[in-house]
Motif scaffolding. Sequence first.
Motif, PDB file in Angstrom:
ATOM      1  N   LEU A 106       0.847  -1.189   0.000  1.00 30.26           N
ATOM      2  CA  LEU A 106       0.000   0.000   0.000  1.00 30.26           C
ATOM      3  C   LEU A 106       0.884   1.241   0.000  1.00 30.26           C
ATOM      4  O   LEU A 106       1.898   1.290   0.704  1.00 30.26           O
ATOM      5  N   GLU A 107       0.494   2.227  -0.751  1.00 29.90           N
ATOM      6  CA  GLU A 107       1.268   3.474  -0.851  1.00 29.90           C
ATOM      7  C   GLU A 107       0.655   4.547   0.047  1.00 29.90           C
ATOM      8  O   GLU A 107      -0.489   4.970  -0.187  1.00 29.90           O
ATOM      9  N   PRO A 108       1.359   5.005   1.081  1.00 31.78           N
ATOM     10  CA  PRO A 108       0.844   6.120   1.886  1.00 31.78           C
ATOM     11  C   PRO A 108       0.847   7.407   1.056  1.00 31.78           C
ATOM     12  O   PRO A 108       1.803   7.665   0.309  1.00 31.78           O
ATOM     13  N   LEU A 109      -0.185   8.193   1.157  1.00 37.51           N
ATOM     14  CA  LEU A 109      -0.264   9.467   0.446  1.00 37.51           C
ATOM     15  C   LEU A 109       0.053  10.581   1.440  1.00 37.51           C
ATOM     16  O   LEU A 109      -0.811  10.988   2.227  1.00 37.51           O
ATOM     17  N   PRO A 110       1.315  11.057   1.457  1.00 37.53           N
ATOM     18  CA  PRO A 110       1.740  12.013   2.492  1.00 37.53           C
ATOM     19  C   PRO A 110       0.872  13.259   2.566  1.00 37.53           C
ATOM     20  O   PRO A 110       0.653  13.802   3.650  1.00 37.53           O
TER      21      PRO A 110
END
Length: 224
Positions: free
Chosen positions: A200-204
């Motif tokens: 999963l890619e965290p969206l800063p």
Amino acid sequence: MTRERYQAWEWDTAEGMQLRLAGFLPRPVYLSDRQRRVDWVADRLALNADSEVLEVGSGEGVMAAALASRIRMICCADVSKSFLDKARETCSDHANVTYHLIDDDYLETLPSASFDAGYSLNVFIHLDAYEIFQYFRELSRVLRPGGRFVMNFLELGEVTWPFFRGDLARYRQAQAVEAKGMVSWHHRVTVAALAREAGLEPLPESLEDEGGVVYLTLRRTPTA
């Protein structure tokens, strides 16, 4: 893990239900916050009439009932049988709500790539790092490519220090089931690293810190 660890989330009175939902927060305040979060979740997940959504830790189903009329389908998933029964009652007017008991499987029995989006509020605040990773790994599987998931966790901050002190006062005498209901503490770097490891890619840019209550949106990476 055995189902005994989930007993902290079972209840048989209205007071017991509310205690597990929101601690000692008054019910009108809790319900007002849940209604406010409905639009917040819909906006962050870009939900529309075709969206198929997963709620992890649906509780009594208040948010699911509010979202059901806006989307194609929502699945209420919870470790608590009593909460799922209550969610069925709350959402009884909505034929597009389904229910899933999380029974020691971290969502493993849900079909792959079956949801456009998902959310979980005030659930991951109770999980340790191993549990968070297990859920993240399954979420990267059940979400469709590009699917988003919004969740929150706790760091020590202005708002959350009282939570820590309150649990600390009873921690040493707490039984295992009671301790499971206490909150856990994770830094945003740790949560982001666990998410990436799980696909999963965290969206800063999505991160919101409300005095230690931290909200973050994750996106399933194309190769997950």
